[in-house]
Scaffold this motif. Sequence first.
Motif, short mmCIF file in Angstrom:
data_model
loop_
_atom_site.label_atom_id
_atom_site.label_comp_id
_atom_site.label_asym_id
_atom_site.label_seq_id
_atom_site.Cartn_x
_atom_site.Cartn_y
_atom_site.Cartn_z
N GLY A 75 0.81 -1.21 0.00
CA GLY A 75 0.00 0.00 0.00
C GLY A 75 0.85 1.26 0.00
O GLY A 75 0.59 2.19 -0.78
N HIS A 76 1.87 1.30 0.84
CA HIS A 76 2.72 2.49 0.92
C HIS A 76 3.54 2.67 -0.37
O HIS A 76 3.72 3.81 -0.83
N THR A 77 4.01 1.59 -0.93
CA THR A 77 4.81 1.70 -2.15
C THR A 77 3.97 2.23 -3.31
O THR A 77 4.38 3.15 -4.03
N LEU A 78 2.79 1.66 -3.51
CA LEU A 78 1.93 2.10 -4.61
C LEU A 78 1.53 3.55 -4.46
O LEU A 78 1.54 4.32 -5.44
N TYR A 79 1.20 3.96 -3.23
CA TYR A 79 0.74 5.33 -3.05
C TYR A 79 1.90 6.32 -3.16
O TYR A 79 1.75 7.41 -3.73
N THR A 80 3.06 5.96 -2.64
CA THR A 80 4.21 6.86 -2.73
C THR A 80 4.63 7.08 -4.18
O THR A 80 4.91 8.21 -4.59
N MET A 81 4.65 6.00 -4.96
CA MET A 81 5.15 6.10 -6.33
C MET A 81 4.12 6.68 -7.29
O MET A 81 4.44 6.90 -8.47
N HIS A 82 2.90 6.94 -6.83
CA HIS A 82 1.91 7.51 -7.74
C HIS A 82 2.03 9.03 -7.84
O HIS A 82 1.46 9.65 -8.75
N PHE A 83 2.81 9.64 -6.94
CA PHE A 83 2.97 11.10 -6.98
C PHE A 83 3.77 11.52 -8.21
O PHE A 83 4.69 10.81 -8.64
N PRO A 84 3.47 12.71 -8.77
CA PRO A 84 4.35 13.26 -9.81
C PRO A 84 5.60 13.83 -9.17
O PRO A 84 5.55 14.42 -8.10
N PHE A 85 6.75 13.61 -9.82
CA PHE A 85 8.02 14.07 -9.26
C PHE A 85 8.59 15.22 -10.09
O PHE A 85 8.38 15.30 -11.29
N CYS A 86 9.30 16.09 -9.40
CA CYS A 86 9.82 17.30 -10.04
C CYS A 86 11.16 17.02 -10.71
O CYS A 86 11.63 15.89 -10.76
N MET A 87 11.81 18.10 -11.18
CA MET A 87 13.04 17.94 -11.96
C MET A 87 14.16 17.29 -11.17
O MET A 87 15.00 16.61 -11.73
N SER A 88 14.22 17.51 -9.86
CA SER A 88 15.27 16.90 -9.06
C SER A 88 15.06 15.39 -8.99
O SER A 88 13.97 14.90 -8.69
N SER A 137 12.31 10.42 1.84
CA SER A 137 13.17 11.05 0.83
C SER A 137 12.43 11.24 -0.48
O SER A 137 12.61 12.25 -1.17
N LEU A 138 11.60 10.28 -0.86
CA LEU A 138 10.86 10.40 -2.11
C LEU A 138 9.79 11.48 -2.04
O LEU A 138 9.54 12.18 -3.02
N LEU A 139 9.15 11.61 -0.90
CA LEU A 139 8.11 12.62 -0.76
C LEU A 139 8.67 14.04 -0.90
O LEU A 139 7.95 14.96 -1.30
N LYS A 140 9.95 14.21 -0.58
CA LYS A 140 10.58 15.52 -0.75
C LYS A 140 10.72 15.89 -2.22
O LYS A 140 10.88 17.07 -2.55
N LEU A 141 10.69 14.90 -3.11
CA LEU A 141 10.83 15.15 -4.55
C LEU A 141 9.47 15.32 -5.23
O LEU A 141 9.43 15.66 -6.42
N ALA A 142 8.39 15.07 -4.52
CA ALA A 142 7.06 15.13 -5.13
C ALA A 142 6.63 16.57 -5.37
O ALA A 142 6.90 17.46 -4.56
N CYS A 143 5.94 16.78 -6.51
CA CYS A 143 5.43 18.12 -6.84
C CYS A 143 4.07 18.38 -6.19
O CYS A 143 3.66 19.53 -6.07
N ALA A 144 3.35 17.33 -5.81
CA ALA A 144 2.02 17.48 -5.23
C ALA A 144 2.12 17.71 -3.72
O ALA A 144 3.17 17.55 -3.10
N ASP A 145 1.00 18.08 -3.14
CA ASP A 145 0.91 18.26 -1.69
C ASP A 145 0.88 16.89 -1.02
O ASP A 145 -0.05 16.10 -1.24
N THR A 146 1.89 16.60 -0.23
CA THR A 146 2.00 15.27 0.40
C THR A 146 1.73 15.33 1.91
O THR A 146 1.98 14.35 2.60
#
Length: 316
Positions: free
Chosen positions: A158-171, A183-192
Amino acid sequence: MEHWNSTLEGGFILVGILKDSGSPELLWATLAVLYMLALANNGLLLLLITVDARLHVPMYFLLGQLSLMDLLFTSVVTPKALLDFFLKENSISFGGCALQMFLALTLGGAEDLLLAFMAYDRYVAICHPLNYMVLMSTRVCWLMVAMSWILATLSALGHTLYTMHFPFCMSRKITHLLCVIPSLLKLACADTSRYELIVYVTGVIFLLLPLSVIVTSYALILFTVLHMPSNEGRQKALVTCSSHLAMVGMFYGAATFMYALPSSLHSPKQDNIISVFYTMVTPVLNPLIYSLRNKEVIGALKRVLGKYRLQTHPNF
């Protein structure tokens, strides 16, 4: 900010602990030695528990599962980190990152639950020895192991699928030894923020419930041990319990720091150091603390070596 397609454009870059180290070669060699020791210690314990019939008891069955989890856990992280530094290549694909996260969460969560079941096993053995084989039957042991794997797998999925569904920014740089949620949530462009709260709550629950079982079990064990008539038996039990609690504290302390503390309290350097402890150091120490010092395991090792000598040198 512009998004990038992580599936098609090379995935992520893992900025691990080696790159920022003052002596990367020495640290690389240290991590390599730790990995080899983890493989040797856990592999040896698994072999002994499998081949020696005298170790086919509930305690060693659970210890064998702990060794299997530790062996797999460190293998999910360490070989890639070592190879990346050797080849000067730190990239990981989107799918590879998701797989690494899923496996790490599964194995870490399963070990989290298994340690609680192992504490309960010790409680029954010391506080209710006459009912031990009833309360810790083969069926109960398999149920404990199955619950550890299934609950951890479902949570990790559940955590893997939801984390990886976010759009990620240029970094693309993950400032960590492995792909982890913070660490991955810091790269997300959406509100996490909402999901970070969910991660925090589930992390606290996943850690607090097993930890409460462990603390309660060892408190009852301590109460029983202090009332033992034999000073030698009391001292032996206290030493064993204190070493177990030290390893539990190391594992749960690292897990609490990673998943039960707000992201504002995290720093890349601290996260990497903590990750080394629970992915490389504890897999080395767990077999030594829990079993390789036991007389039963030493006896099993001598019997296995004796059989090997007879097979290779039948005239001796």
